[in-house]
Design a protein around this motif. Structure first.
Motif, PDB file in Angstrom:
ATOM      1  N   GLU A  14      20.268 -54.378  52.471  1.00  0.00           N
ATOM      2  CA  GLU A  14      21.178 -55.485  52.748  1.00  0.00           C
ATOM      3  C   GLU A  14      22.619 -54.984  52.729  1.00  0.00           C
ATOM      4  OE1 GLU A  14      18.596 -59.289  51.071  1.00  0.00           O
ATOM      5  OE2 GLU A  14      20.127 -58.364  49.779  1.00  0.00           O
ATOM      6  N   LYS A  69      25.108 -60.886  50.042  1.00  0.00           N
ATOM      7  CA  LYS A  69      24.408 -59.833  50.779  1.00  0.00           C
ATOM      8  C   LYS A  69      23.726 -60.418  52.010  1.00  0.00           C
ATOM      9  CE  LYS A  69      23.521 -57.027  46.636  1.00  0.00           C
ATOM     10  NZ  LYS A  69      24.039 -57.957  45.618  1.00  0.00           N
ATOM     11  N   PRO A  83      21.089 -59.687  55.470  1.00  0.00           N
ATOM     12  CA  PRO A  83      20.006 -58.823  55.969  1.00  0.00           C
ATOM     13  C   PRO A  83      20.429 -58.071  57.216  1.00  0.00           C
ATOM     14  CG  PRO A  83      19.609 -61.090  56.608  1.00  0.00           C
ATOM     15  CD  PRO A  83      20.825 -61.119  55.711  1.00  0.00           C
ATOM     16  N   TYR A  91      21.603 -51.284  48.917  1.00  0.00           N
ATOM     17  CA  TYR A  91      22.683 -52.216  49.241  1.00  0.00           C
ATOM     18  C   TYR A  91      23.863 -51.427  49.807  1.00  0.00           C
ATOM     19  CZ  TYR A  91      19.692 -54.944  46.235  1.00  0.00           C
ATOM     20  OH  TYR A  91      18.586 -55.551  45.678  1.00  0.00           O
TER      21      TYR A  91
END
Length: 242
Positions: free
Chosen positions: A134, A144, A146, A218
């Motif tokens: 993400e 966050k 996708p 992330y």
């Protein structure tokens, strides 16, 4: 005498060039990994913002971890040589059966290493494994988003056969033997070193690479990140469309 890799050990390679604001988050995310058999190899590419000094202070503040026998190694390059040379230097130091990549401005989920190792153990035909991830804007870690450009299974081979890209380099974990066989990142294609390395690792038919569908990484977006220098906003929009 051939080099023998340490079974089960994951060598996490982090390259740093002027990433001071992000190092605490990055290193803490690695410290919090549930998989315990790892070593950290951090290579500083002659940073000028105090990044290396910060890392050394961070290590001194985590002496209990060092006393537990963790291998944490730092290398400060005497001059700036660029990303490809820096990450390849780190991989030469890696002793593990597996090598994991971690960008210094990003974070890994606590289960990232454990789940990638488990998958590679269960799928011996897979040499390189990425994960879903993400994206978040710097300063907004709770927002966050996708991504939709990754592919999985048999789709991966089709994308790379057409010159495309569908594995996020920062999420990659691969068997150490891959590096032993193909070497590291090229210094001939500045800005596309990550793509070229993955392409080199792919065998005919692309049956030896895959992505985990679970979000285990992330990616931080910020104004000074390396990808903006080479690809600008158009690439950002393609890779991180949400």
């Amino acid at each position: 005498m051939s080099f023998q890799r340490v079974p089960g050990l994951v060598s996490i390679v982090v390259t740093v060039y002027n990433k001071l604001p992000y190092l605490a988050d990055c290193l803490t995310s690695l410290l919090n990994q549930t998989y315990t058999n790892w070593e950290l190899i951090l290579v500083d590419d002659a940073s000028t913002d105090g990044s290396y000094d910060y890392v050394m202070n961070w290590l001194n503040g985590n002496e209990p971890l060092l006393r537990e026998g963790k291998g944490i190694y730092t290398l400060r390059l005497p001059r700036n040589i660029g990303y490809a040379g820096t990450i390849t230097a780190g991989m030469f130091l890696a002793k593990g059966e597996f090598i994991a990549i971690q960008d210094a401005d990003d974070l890994s989920h606590p289960e990232r290493v454990a789940k990638q190792v488990r998958y590679l153990d269960q799928h011996p035909q897979i040499d390189l494994l990425g994960t879903n991830y993400e994206v978040f804007e710097d300063g907004q870690p709770d927002r966050k988003l996708p991504v939709y450009w990754l592919k999985y299974g048999d789709q991966i081979g089709k994308v790379y056969a057409e010159g495309g890209h569908c594995i996020c380099h920062g999420t990659a974990m691969f068997r150490g033997k891959v590096f032993d066989q193909i070497g590291g990142h090229t210094r001939r294609i500045e800005g596309a070193e990550d793509y070229e390395f993955i392409v080199k690792a792919i065998k005919p038919g692309a049956k030896n690479v895959d992505n985990l569908r679970e979000v285990l990484y992330y990616y931080r977006k910020h104004q000074k990140q390396r990808s903006r220098k080479y690809f600008g906003k158009s690439q950002q929009a393609h890779d991180y469309d949400a």
